[in-house]
Scaffold this motif. Sequence first.
Motif, PDB file in Angstrom:
ATOM      1  N   LYS A 162       0.841  -1.208  -0.076  1.00 31.21           N
ATOM      2  CA  LYS A 162       0.014   0.134   0.192  1.00 31.21           C
ATOM      3  C   LYS A 162       0.898   1.169  -0.056  1.00 31.21           C
ATOM      4  O   LYS A 162       1.987   1.280   0.638  1.00 31.21           O
ATOM      5  CB  LYS A 162      -1.042   0.049   1.183  1.00 31.21           C
ATOM      6  N   ILE A 163       0.407   2.222  -0.573  1.00 30.12           N
ATOM      7  CA  ILE A 163       0.854   3.500  -0.639  1.00 30.12           C
ATOM      8  C   ILE A 163      -0.010   4.761   0.238  1.00 30.12           C
ATOM      9  O   ILE A 163      -1.087   4.876  -0.621  1.00 30.12           O
ATOM     10  CB  ILE A 163       1.491   3.941  -1.936  1.00 30.12           C
ATOM     11  N   LEU A 164       0.415   5.257   1.013  1.00 32.29           N
ATOM     12  CA  LEU A 164      -0.425   6.298   1.512  1.00 32.29           C
ATOM     13  C   LEU A 164       0.235   7.783   1.225  1.00 32.29           C
ATOM     14  O   LEU A 164       1.231   7.746   1.692  1.00 32.29           O
ATOM     15  CB  LEU A 164      -0.459   6.221   3.345  1.00 32.29           C
ATOM     16  N   GLU A 165      -0.468   8.544   0.199  1.00 30.91           N
ATOM     17  CA  GLU A 165      -0.124   9.646  -0.150  1.00 30.91           C
ATOM     18  C   GLU A 165      -0.114  10.645   0.778  1.00 30.91           C
ATOM     19  O   GLU A 165      -0.919  10.864   1.674  1.00 30.91           O
ATOM     20  CB  GLU A 165      -0.616   9.810  -1.647  1.00 30.91           C
ATOM     21  N   PRO A 166       0.804  11.629   0.621  1.00 28.23           N
ATOM     22  CA  PRO A 166       0.694  12.945   1.804  1.00 28.23           C
ATOM     23  C   PRO A 166      -0.633  13.760   1.922  1.00 28.23           C
ATOM     24  O   PRO A 166      -1.112  14.280   2.839  1.00 28.23           O
ATOM     25  CB  PRO A 166       1.757  14.081   0.996  1.00 28.23           C
ATOM     26  N   GLY A 167      -1.325  13.491   0.822  1.00 29.03           N
ATOM     27  CA  GLY A 167      -2.656  14.202   0.972  1.00 29.03           C
ATOM     28  C   GLY A 167      -3.974  13.235   1.677  1.00 29.03           C
ATOM     29  O   GLY A 167      -4.830  13.614   1.845  1.00 29.03           O
ATOM     30  N   GLY A 168      -3.328  11.974   2.028  1.00 28.74           N
ATOM     31  CA  GLY A 168      -4.160  10.955   2.758  1.00 28.74           C
ATOM     32  C   GLY A 168      -5.006  10.041   1.985  1.00 28.74           C
ATOM     33  O   GLY A 168      -5.506   9.229   2.585  1.00 28.74           O
ATOM     34  N   HIS A 169      -4.764  10.043   0.480  1.00 31.27           N
ATOM     35  CA  HIS A 169      -5.279   9.317  -0.377  1.00 31.27           C
ATOM     36  C   HIS A 169      -4.436   7.746  -0.273  1.00 31.27           C
ATOM     37  O   HIS A 169      -3.325   8.020  -0.144  1.00 31.27           O
ATOM     38  CB  HIS A 169      -5.302   9.425  -1.661  1.00 31.27           C
ATOM     39  N   GLU A 170      -4.975   6.717  -0.121  1.00 35.04           N
ATOM     40  CA  GLU A 170      -4.160   5.426   0.220  1.00 35.04           C
ATOM     41  C   GLU A 170      -4.748   4.602  -0.974  1.00 35.04           C
ATOM     42  O   GLU A 170      -5.858   4.651  -1.351  1.00 35.04           O
ATOM     43  CB  GLU A 170      -4.661   4.671   1.524  1.00 35.04           C
ATOM     44  N   ARG A 171      -3.763   4.008  -1.692  1.00 33.70           N
ATOM     45  CA  ARG A 171      -4.031   3.208  -2.655  1.00 33.70           C
ATOM     46  C   ARG A 171      -3.402   1.830  -2.545  1.00 33.70           C
ATOM     47  O   ARG A 171      -2.013   1.768  -2.258  1.00 33.70           O
ATOM     48  CB  ARG A 171      -3.415   3.763  -4.152  1.00 33.70           C
ATOM     49  N   GLU A 172      -3.910   0.548  -2.987  1.00 32.39           N
ATOM     50  CA  GLU A 172      -3.234  -0.726  -2.808  1.00 32.39           C
ATOM     51  C   GLU A 172      -2.602  -0.977  -4.165  1.00 32.39           C
ATOM     52  O   GLU A 172      -3.185  -0.850  -5.577  1.00 32.39           O
ATOM     53  CB  GLU A 172      -4.403  -1.796  -2.149  1.00 32.39           C
ATOM     54  N   ILE A 173      -1.398  -1.800  -4.050  1.00 35.82           N
ATOM     55  CA  ILE A 173      -0.735  -1.878  -5.249  1.00 35.82           C
ATOM     56  C   ILE A 173      -0.550  -3.536  -5.517  1.00 35.82           C
ATOM     57  O   ILE A 173      -0.550  -4.349  -4.677  1.00 35.82           O
ATOM     58  CB  ILE A 173       0.779  -1.342  -5.067  1.00 35.82           C
ATOM     59  N   THR A 174      -0.852  -3.762  -6.634  1.00 39.91           N
ATOM     60  CA  THR A 174      -0.637  -5.400  -7.094  1.00 39.91           C
ATOM     61  C   THR A 174       0.487  -5.273  -7.785  1.00 39.91           C
ATOM     62  O   THR A 174       0.732  -5.030  -8.920  1.00 39.91           O
ATOM     63  CB  THR A 174      -1.943  -5.722  -7.911  1.00 39.91           C
ATOM     64  N   PRO A 175       1.526  -5.980  -6.965  1.00 34.33           N
ATOM     65  CA  PRO A 175       3.079  -5.898  -7.543  1.00 34.33           C
ATOM     66  C   PRO A 175       2.984  -6.793  -8.708  1.00 34.33           C
ATOM     67  O   PRO A 175       2.548  -8.101  -8.693  1.00 34.33           O
ATOM     68  CB  PRO A 175       3.805  -6.343  -6.378  1.00 34.33           C
ATOM     69  N   THR A 176       3.852  -6.307  -9.624  1.00 38.96           N
ATOM     70  CA  THR A 176       4.186  -7.496 -10.844  1.00 38.96           C
ATOM     71  C   THR A 176       5.469  -7.787 -10.564  1.00 38.96           C
ATOM     72  O   THR A 176       6.553  -7.103 -10.656  1.00 38.96           O
ATOM     73  CB  THR A 176       3.971  -6.595 -12.167  1.00 38.96           C
ATOM     74  N   MET A 177       5.612  -9.110 -10.490  1.00 39.23           N
ATOM     75  CA  MET A 177       6.890  -9.578 -10.014  1.00 39.23           C
ATOM     76  C   MET A 177       7.796 -10.069 -11.322  1.00 39.23           C
ATOM     77  O   MET A 177       7.258 -10.458 -12.105  1.00 39.23           O
ATOM     78  CB  MET A 177       6.842 -10.773  -9.095  1.00 39.23           C
ATOM     79  N   GLU A 178       8.946 -10.058 -11.314  1.00 43.65           N
ATOM     80  CA  GLU A 178       9.848 -10.404 -12.277  1.00 43.65           C
ATOM     81  C   GLU A 178      11.242 -11.346 -11.619  1.00 43.65           C
ATOM     82  O   GLU A 178      11.592 -10.922 -10.431  1.00 43.65           O
ATOM     83  CB  GLU A 178      10.352  -9.286 -13.130  1.00 43.65           C
ATOM     84  N   PRO A 179      11.594 -12.180 -12.260  1.00 44.24           N
ATOM     85  CA  PRO A 179      12.679 -12.938 -11.821  1.00 44.24           C
ATOM     86  C   PRO A 179      14.092 -12.042 -12.029  1.00 44.24           C
ATOM     87  O   PRO A 179      14.215 -11.299 -12.902  1.00 44.24           O
ATOM     88  CB  PRO A 179      12.715 -14.208 -12.754  1.00 44.24           C
ATOM     89  N   PHE A 180      14.948 -12.201 -10.807  1.00 45.89           N
ATOM     90  CA  PHE A 180      16.165 -11.693 -10.728  1.00 45.89           C
ATOM     91  C   PHE A 180      17.218 -12.492 -10.398  1.00 45.89           C
ATOM     92  O   PHE A 180      16.879 -13.065  -9.207  1.00 45.89           O
ATOM     93  CB  PHE A 180      16.086 -10.114 -10.097  1.00 45.89           C
TER      94      PHE A 180
END
Length: 391
Positions: free
Chosen positions: A250-268
């Motif tokens: 999740k990312i909570l932005e300075p203005g108070g808006h929170e968004r959830e991220i669906t990570p795209t994974m790649e092999p490394f």
Amino acid sequence: MKAKAKLLLGVPVALLFAFAPQQNAYFTGRVVNGSFQDKPVKGVTVVLQGYRQGQDDAQLVFETKTGDRGFFRFDGLKTGDELAYYPQVTYGNVRYTGALLPAGSDSLALVRIFEATESDSAILTSMNHVLFKPGTGLVQVREVYQLGNRGLLTFVGSTEPGKTGVSLVFPLPERADAVSVGGELMSCCTIIKDGKVSDTMEFKPGIKQAVVNYELPSDGDQVVFSRQVMLDTELMDFYLPRSLSIVQVKILEPGGHEREITPTMEPFDIRGTSYQRFALDQIDEGSVVTMVLAGVPGAPADLRIFGAGAVLLLLAIAFYAFRRLRPVPVATVPTAASDAGSLQERRTQLIQHLLHLDDRFENGELPKEKYMLYREQMLQQVEEIDRLLGN
């Protein structure tokens, strides 16, 4: 590390001491102000420091002042015995240095000084790499920051009377323990307190690398990584071994808006060990990034896993930041522009040398003083080549 400011490399390190000994050699250079289009600086004190066999020589310190056009010259210098010199100018309580050169060299050592500022408006994080390693009841974390000062002023941070100036602050996640620093963060000049790492060193125009290590305890088989972003960040990426999985981001932005991220994974792969990587782009200052990891505890860990292999990987990735930072060059007086292909080839060679240098230091093959000297010299050359290439 005020005693070791950035040095330039006018000639390759291997050639620094290839000059025949002389009894009455000279050293020349020039002081300009990078905040005012390299305007020559008259009447400032220049200290010439002798450097022998990997350390400053206290018996070889000389002083003079610049002339009308900012030039200076030292005569009657000794050479030989792995002896070289570099000039220093203290301006606005900040030390600036020029090229490390043998006396008698025809190269001109340029010392570029800058005006100071308490504003961090020109400072950003180009890249922030986060590497995780599970242990018993904890996860070890190494963060590598590629920072840029894109302005024409040296950022000195707070300068309140009687207080130590703090130029950069690296917030730590809650419950972070066993905190240590590396890269251009020096233990002598950092404050680890109140959930953050504070750097008391000034930040000159150009680039800077910072490394922060710590441990996060687990709750059951999960660990929560939650940290505020200190500066506008162009790229923040994460490296997880296969034994760890991501439950939530999740990312909570300075203005108070929170968004959830669906990570795209790649092999490394890191030297035969498989990792998963995902990245977040353009994170605003003040945002809070939270990630829940599962799969802890794992096999017992040791911070040595962040040795040569992991460091080389992160440094190799981090060099992409040079193309994005466009730093103000702090280099010797440039010669005629070279063929672009030759410059790019030289840049590649320098990066390879840097990686090898870091590998040797991590393995204990180089003393810290010599490592920092050679590393800063080669970074200066990369910056100058990037300027010539227009990167």
